[in-house]
Design a protein around this motif. Sequence first.
Motif, PDB file in Angstrom:
ATOM      1  N   THR A 203       0.928  -1.417  -0.045  1.00  0.00           N
ATOM      2  CA  THR A 203      -0.062   0.135  -0.012  1.00  0.00           C
ATOM      3  C   THR A 203       0.795   1.365  -0.002  1.00  0.00           C
ATOM      4  O   THR A 203       1.687   1.333   0.836  1.00  0.00           O
ATOM      5  N   TYR A 204       0.518   2.171  -0.888  1.00  0.00           N
ATOM      6  CA  TYR A 204       1.483   3.358  -0.866  1.00  0.00           C
ATOM      7  C   TYR A 204       0.422   4.492  -1.134  1.00  0.00           C
ATOM      8  O   TYR A 204      -0.587   4.305  -1.565  1.00  0.00           O
ATOM      9  N   ARG A 205       0.845   5.670  -0.236  1.00  0.00           N
ATOM     10  CA  ARG A 205      -0.115   6.635  -0.366  1.00  0.00           C
ATOM     11  C   ARG A 205       0.840   7.992  -0.611  1.00  0.00           C
ATOM     12  O   ARG A 205       2.200   7.922   0.033  1.00  0.00           O
ATOM     13  N   CYS A 206       0.361   9.008  -0.974  1.00  0.00           N
ATOM     14  CA  CYS A 206       1.027  10.373  -0.943  1.00  0.00           C
ATOM     15  C   CYS A 206       0.250  11.424  -0.066  1.00  0.00           C
ATOM     16  O   CYS A 206      -0.931  11.503   0.037  1.00  0.00           O
ATOM     17  N   VAL A 207       1.231  12.028   0.824  1.00  0.00           N
ATOM     18  CA  VAL A 207       0.648  12.797   1.768  1.00  0.00           C
ATOM     19  C   VAL A 207       1.183  14.454   1.539  1.00  0.00           C
ATOM     20  O   VAL A 207       2.297  14.654   1.353  1.00  0.00           O
ATOM     21  N   VAL A 208       0.293  15.526   1.358  1.00  0.00           N
ATOM     22  CA  VAL A 208       0.811  16.685   1.395  1.00  0.00           C
ATOM     23  C   VAL A 208       0.456  17.244   2.695  1.00  0.00           C
ATOM     24  O   VAL A 208      -0.961  17.206   3.250  1.00  0.00           O
ATOM     25  N   ASN A 209       1.169  18.003   3.571  1.00  0.00           N
ATOM     26  CA  ASN A 209       0.776  18.753   4.524  1.00  0.00           C
ATOM     27  C   ASN A 209       1.466  19.774   4.967  1.00  0.00           C
ATOM     28  O   ASN A 209       2.410  20.119   4.433  1.00  0.00           O
ATOM     29  N   ASN A 210       0.975  20.573   5.886  1.00  0.00           N
ATOM     30  CA  ASN A 210       1.558  21.817   6.572  1.00  0.00           C
ATOM     31  C   ASN A 210       1.475  21.695   7.999  1.00  0.00           C
ATOM     32  O   ASN A 210       1.099  20.714   8.372  1.00  0.00           O
ATOM     33  N   PRO A 211       2.021  22.748   8.826  1.00  0.00           N
ATOM     34  CA  PRO A 211       1.747  22.438  10.311  1.00  0.00           C
ATOM     35  C   PRO A 211       0.591  22.163  10.996  1.00  0.00           C
ATOM     36  O   PRO A 211       0.669  21.596  12.045  1.00  0.00           O
ATOM     37  N   ILE A 212      -0.537  22.234  10.081  1.00  0.00           N
ATOM     38  CA  ILE A 212      -1.758  22.295  10.840  1.00  0.00           C
ATOM     39  C   ILE A 212      -2.769  21.300  10.166  1.00  0.00           C
ATOM     40  O   ILE A 212      -3.732  20.932  11.039  1.00  0.00           O
ATOM     41  N   THR A 213      -2.447  20.751   8.962  1.00  0.00           N
ATOM     42  CA  THR A 213      -3.203  20.045   8.362  1.00  0.00           C
ATOM     43  C   THR A 213      -2.527  18.854   7.270  1.00  0.00           C
ATOM     44  O   THR A 213      -1.583  19.367   6.973  1.00  0.00           O
ATOM     45  N   ASN A 214      -3.376  18.067   6.771  1.00  0.00           N
ATOM     46  CA  ASN A 214      -2.853  17.012   5.737  1.00  0.00           C
ATOM     47  C   ASN A 214      -3.797  16.593   4.712  1.00  0.00           C
ATOM     48  O   ASN A 214      -4.864  16.400   5.458  1.00  0.00           O
TER      49      ASN A 214
END
Length: 270
Positions: A203-214
């Motif tokens: 299982t692969y996933r791409c995550v984009v995030n900043n300090p308060i959310t993703n």
Amino acid sequence: MCQKMIRGNVLLLLCLWHSTGVFGAQMDQINTLISVTEGDSVTLHTNITELKTDEDIEWTFGVHSPDEIIATIYKDKMTSSSVDETLKLKIDDQTGSLIIKNITTQHTGLYKVTITNAKLVNYIYRVIVYAGLSVPVISRVSSQCSSSSSSSCCCVLCSVMNVSHDVSVSWYKGKSLLSSISVSDLNIRLSLPLEVEYQDTNTYRCVVNNPITNLTQHLHITQLCHTSSGESHVSGVHSCGFTEAVIRLVVSALVGVVTVAFLVYDVRSR
């Protein structure tokens, strides 16, 4: 004796200088750090339930130091509250609290409220506004793959458009972090490649995030990395990059040994 008194006074003055800054003027300290996303509503409180007739409220703002007056209430002068309309602010006439609706990145900075009555009270808020994140997009590419990739490999790219400061993009295999990239610039595209096998069942996933959310986007290998007509891939034999080269070398060596052994046997039998 006089020298001791002079030294004592000098030490006292130095202590006052470090503790209060300029004599009698208290150094400003940030009381609260607030991190929000664009579009949220924020209320900066004065900790007052109801303003009295002898209390004045003054809000100041600045990116690096709160030095620009943006909202005021002068009760004793019988004047109504005034607000800097350019920042789209609202001040509560009952409590003096500052309300920011539909907040944007231009509201990032320092806010200071000065409450004047029998004593002087200051509160400072540091507000950081992060731009909203967009869902990452995963696409199949070939230009981003390494030169050693084989026909059994699929190269995909996770991309996010118009990212702001303190944003990162990461690839995960299960719960394990594979790779990550971050950016400090504004309004650019952020992309991160990944190579997988066609027959990979992980299982692969791409995550984009900043300090308060993703935000997360999952990779569907069977859908994105489907093979074209006429192609065939043997599961468990091929692998991406260097591993496949080693396997091919070993197989070639074994074929050569078997061929030589067969020739020697054939010659002896004759």
